[in-house]
Design a protein around this motif. Sequence first.
Motif, PDB file in Angstrom:
ATOM      1  N   ALA A  67       1.269  -0.784  -0.430  1.00  0.00           N
ATOM      2  CA  ALA A  67      -0.121  -0.766   0.078  1.00  0.00           C
ATOM      3  C   ALA A  67       0.809   1.049   0.147  1.00  0.00           C
ATOM      4  N   SER A  68       1.819   1.091   0.370  1.00  0.00           N
ATOM      5  CA  SER A  68       3.101   2.051  -0.260  1.00  0.00           C
ATOM      6  C   SER A  68       2.987   2.890   1.150  1.00  0.00           C
ATOM      7  N   THR A  69       3.185   2.351   2.761  1.00  0.00           N
ATOM      8  CA  THR A  69       3.371   2.573   3.793  1.00  0.00           C
ATOM      9  C   THR A  69       4.658   2.241   3.924  1.00  0.00           C
ATOM     10  N   ARG A  70       5.796   3.002   5.002  1.00  0.00           N
ATOM     11  CA  ARG A  70       6.613   2.819   4.924  1.00  0.00           C
ATOM     12  C   ARG A  70       7.098   2.942   6.398  1.00  0.00           C
ATOM     13  N   THR A  71       7.961   1.760   7.216  1.00  0.00           N
ATOM     14  CA  THR A  71       7.868   2.065   7.527  1.00  0.00           C
ATOM     15  C   THR A  71      10.051   1.618   8.540  1.00  0.00           C
ATOM     16  N   THR A  77      16.037   6.506   9.696  1.00  0.00           N
ATOM     17  CA  THR A  77      14.950   7.140   9.157  1.00  0.00           C
ATOM     18  C   THR A  77      14.430   7.637   8.318  1.00  0.00           C
ATOM     19  N   LEU A  78      13.524   8.127   8.560  1.00  0.00           N
ATOM     20  CA  LEU A  78      12.460   8.638   7.339  1.00  0.00           C
ATOM     21  C   LEU A  78      12.346   9.769   7.583  1.00  0.00           C
ATOM     22  N   PRO A  79      12.800  11.012   6.385  1.00  0.00           N
ATOM     23  CA  PRO A  79      12.742  12.404   6.889  1.00  0.00           C
ATOM     24  C   PRO A  79      11.225  12.507   6.532  1.00  0.00           C
ATOM     25  N   VAL A  80      11.503  13.975   6.959  1.00  0.00           N
ATOM     26  CA  VAL A  80      10.382  14.439   6.343  1.00  0.00           C
ATOM     27  C   VAL A  80       9.817  14.503   4.768  1.00  0.00           C
ATOM     28  N   VAL A  81      11.261  15.079   4.548  1.00  0.00           N
ATOM     29  CA  VAL A  81      10.330  14.755   2.804  1.00  0.00           C
ATOM     30  C   VAL A  81      10.995  14.119   2.261  1.00  0.00           C
ATOM     31  N   THR A  82      10.002  13.107   1.673  1.00  0.00           N
ATOM     32  CA  THR A  82       9.585  11.577   1.847  1.00  0.00           C
ATOM     33  C   THR A  82      10.804  11.352  -0.159  1.00  0.00           C
ATOM     34  N   GLY A  83      10.939  12.337  -0.624  1.00  0.00           N
ATOM     35  CA  GLY A  83      10.954  11.523  -1.743  1.00  0.00           C
ATOM     36  C   GLY A  83      10.144  10.979  -2.718  1.00  0.00           C
ATOM     37  N   THR A  84      10.458  10.186  -3.082  1.00  0.00           N
ATOM     38  CA  THR A  84       8.905   9.385  -4.042  1.00  0.00           C
ATOM     39  C   THR A  84       9.084   7.865  -3.934  1.00  0.00           C
ATOM     40  N   VAL A  85       7.750   8.076  -3.393  1.00  0.00           N
ATOM     41  CA  VAL A  85       7.655   6.493  -2.159  1.00  0.00           C
ATOM     42  C   VAL A  85       6.638   6.102  -3.087  1.00  0.00           C
ATOM     43  N   SER A  86       7.079   4.263  -3.384  1.00  0.00           N
ATOM     44  CA  SER A  86       5.573   3.769  -4.292  1.00  0.00           C
ATOM     45  C   SER A  86       6.462   1.881  -3.764  1.00  0.00           C
ATOM     46  N   ALA A  87       5.251   1.996  -4.193  1.00  0.00           N
ATOM     47  CA  ALA A  87       5.162   0.241  -4.534  1.00  0.00           C
ATOM     48  C   ALA A  87       5.008  -0.296  -5.551  1.00  0.00           C
ATOM     49  N   ALA A  88       6.065  -1.456  -5.780  1.00  0.00           N
ATOM     50  CA  ALA A  88       5.920  -1.437  -7.297  1.00  0.00           C
ATOM     51  C   ALA A  88       4.243  -2.116  -7.863  1.00  0.00           C
TER      52      ALA A  88
END
Length: 170
Positions: A67-71, A77-88
């Motif tokens: 579902a394109s959610t990161r943990t 750590t996951l920065p506030v500026v996420t960049g492109t986040v996507s499941a294939a």
Amino acid sequence: MKKLSVLFSLVAILTIASFTAKAQVSATATSSATIITPIAISKSIDLNFGNVAVSPSLAGTVQLSPASTRTAGGGVTLPVVTGTVSAAKFTVTGAAGSTFSISLPAAPITLTSGSNTMTVGTFTSNPTPTGTLTAGTQDVFVGATLNVAAGQAAGVYTNATGLVVTVNYN
């Protein structure tokens, strides 16, 4: 006596004829085959973990769900500026109403940036492990876990061989 002899002869001929007729019984069946639409898969969206920050002394992971959610885990750590986040995202097409199996990589794949590497493994999909071609199509979303070393060098990491997802009719 002659009549009796003719009668026995007639009964014998009819009896033999009836046995012969019963030995010649047959039936006919038709043969047919239906060729269904071949199953196909195409990539719509690449797997992308986005921006990741890492500890200089502690390795970690980023789990990206279908579902394109990161943990983040460990030293990541996951920065506030996420960049492109996507499941294939893959689109599967074929015969409407058919079910299909989904095969994900069993071994990790390697991402490289120059001489630096990371691995991606523990692939998951939605749907899993089978899908249904409602109206002849279904999208399959694939997530995974990114393994990040302590002090991982900055850079854009990609893999040369790609993320291979295989589908087959059930």
